[in-house]
Design a protein around this motif. Structure first.
Motif: not given
Length: 83
Positions: A7-26
């Motif tokens: 969730q964005c702390t500025e515009c409050n938009k929620q979104f989903e991402l498919r990521q590997k365990f080794s990927d850095e968080p968005a």
């Protein structure tokens, strides 16, 4: 791959991402570029249908019985086991 929710702390938009365990968080929102935080959401895991739980561990379910064997339950040397 796991699906993570942000969730964005500025515009409050929620979104989903498919990521590997080794990927850095968005770190930024794809809409406005603002900082994001990872949300903790309920998992999508559910046991459905028959299977080991319904047949073997659920006290309310019917347990499947093994087929009767003329040799007394041992399959060693059984002619139908060799087929």
């Amino acid at each position: 791959m796991p699906l993570y929710e942000y969730q964005c702390t500025e515009c409050n938009k929620q979104f989903e991402l498919r990521q590997k365990f080794s990927d850095e968080p968005a770190k930024e929102c794809p809409s406005c570029g603002g900082p994001v935080q990872k949300l903790i959401s309920q998992s999508g895991f559910a046991l459905k249908g028959g299977g080991w739980y319904a047949e073997g561990y659920n006290s309310g379910g019917k347990k499947s019985e093994a087929p009767s064997c003329p040799s007394g339950g041992s399959c060693a040397g059984c002619p139908s086991a060799a087929a």
